[in-house]
Motif scaffolding. Sequence first.
Motif, short mmCIF file in Angstrom:
data_model
loop_
_atom_site.label_atom_id
_atom_site.label_comp_id
_atom_site.label_asym_id
_atom_site.label_seq_id
_atom_site.Cartn_x
_atom_site.Cartn_y
_atom_site.Cartn_z
N THR A 247 0.82 -1.21 0.00
CA THR A 247 0.00 0.00 0.00
C THR A 247 0.85 1.26 0.00
N THR B 109 1.50 3.53 -3.14
CA THR B 109 0.45 4.45 -3.61
C THR B 109 0.33 5.66 -2.72
N GLU C 255 -6.61 2.14 -1.50
CA GLU C 255 -5.23 1.66 -1.61
C GLU C 255 -5.01 0.36 -0.84
#
Length: 465
Positions: free
Chosen positions: A142, A145, A372
Amino acid sequence: MNENSTPVLGNEPKLTVGTRIAYGFGDTACNIVYGMISALLVLFYTDYAGVSVATVGLVMLISRIFDGTSDAIMGVIVSKTKSKWGKARPWILWMSIPYCVSAIALFTVPQTQGSLQFWYIFITYNLTTTVFYTAINVPYGTLSTMMTRSSHERDMLSIFRMSLAPIGRIIAVTFTQPVVKLFGDDQAAWVKAMTMWVILAFIMLMICFVRCKETVHIEAQESKDSKVSLGKSLKALLGNQYFWACLILWTVTCVHGTIVGTALPYYCKYLLHNDTWMYSVLYLGETLTLVVGAMLCPFLLRRFGKRQISLVGAIVAVVAHAAFLLNPGSFTWALVTCIIRALGEAPLTAVVFGMLGDVVEFGQWKTHIRQESLIFAGGAVGFKLGNGITSAIISKLLDAAGYISSSGTSVVQPDSALAMIQNIYIWGPILVWVIAVVVLALYKLDNKYPAIIKELAEREARGEM
């Protein structure tokens, strides 16, 4: 228009090479441990700890139920996390030591009755993979992003990640067996080897934590996140067709690694009659080729885009591995075909996480919900289910074929077991890469992405998602 002409939201600066390397170190560290689990743990259990393949297969099959659930839970936890370091980044700090300690515990299987061994393996395996690995890997994926919204910069993070991740597998898989031989070729030798690797993994995780900062902040998202129910989030995720495409593609790359990593040691030991250096050379040849191929991807991306280079590469992987059938008893031919196959694997392996970053933007464009952590958690579910189910299937197939487990002693395997080992190694990779070819042939997000990102920029300028 190719992806490099895509507008960048927020006019973000280019990430430094040092930051990209630090991010890649995170997956190097994860692969030092997970490479051992996916490639060599079954061999350790059956041939050093003396655990039956049926017990190993049962543990891994049951564990998938808990493992898949933990990824979804961790995705929600990351989305709700608030700390001075951000949402995803702090978990790398918090979970590093528990992850390393539990990895060592995997190899301290007691020499006792079968039922106690089952429960020890079940608990330590799930602590390592279901709890601690998930609590690092979902936030780690994650994090990319949350470092940038530039598709190209996310691609570069993915490429650096997948260029450096194989180094973890090289350490874990290629060097472990020679080190184990050096330390005495018994269970204690595996514990010593794993201790060395986790110390290195911990250092790399700390470098990743220190250098990789969360810089993406969307005002409209911060005001909306608390109003989106879990049910609505899951509906948006499951309705994102490109999430499913990337989940399958990520799973393909991981399942391939599990098939080769699990079956190849047996293939070298029982069909090529070498359990000292052949496996290490083959794995090292494939892994180094993956690194070189990943490093070449930035030049190919500028001209062809993610989907095109991945599709051509998947076709090359299928053809190269099928060519191994021409002379399956030759070590030299095995090395040649695995190097060519690795060149084909490299593009998809290098850019699949960049694809997932694009899926985040597509999902926001389609549903007005930015996800995300849930998208990367959902992808991790597929990857870990694929790995676990694949390991369980291999174990069950070997057991059904009459494979004889040993604890350091030499055994003669029946012809049925030898034939099964050969079939798993030859046909498994061909099957998974054919699936990748089909999915990539249907993948169209690269062409749609510039228009999507342009519309998102306009929406966010108005304070909308």
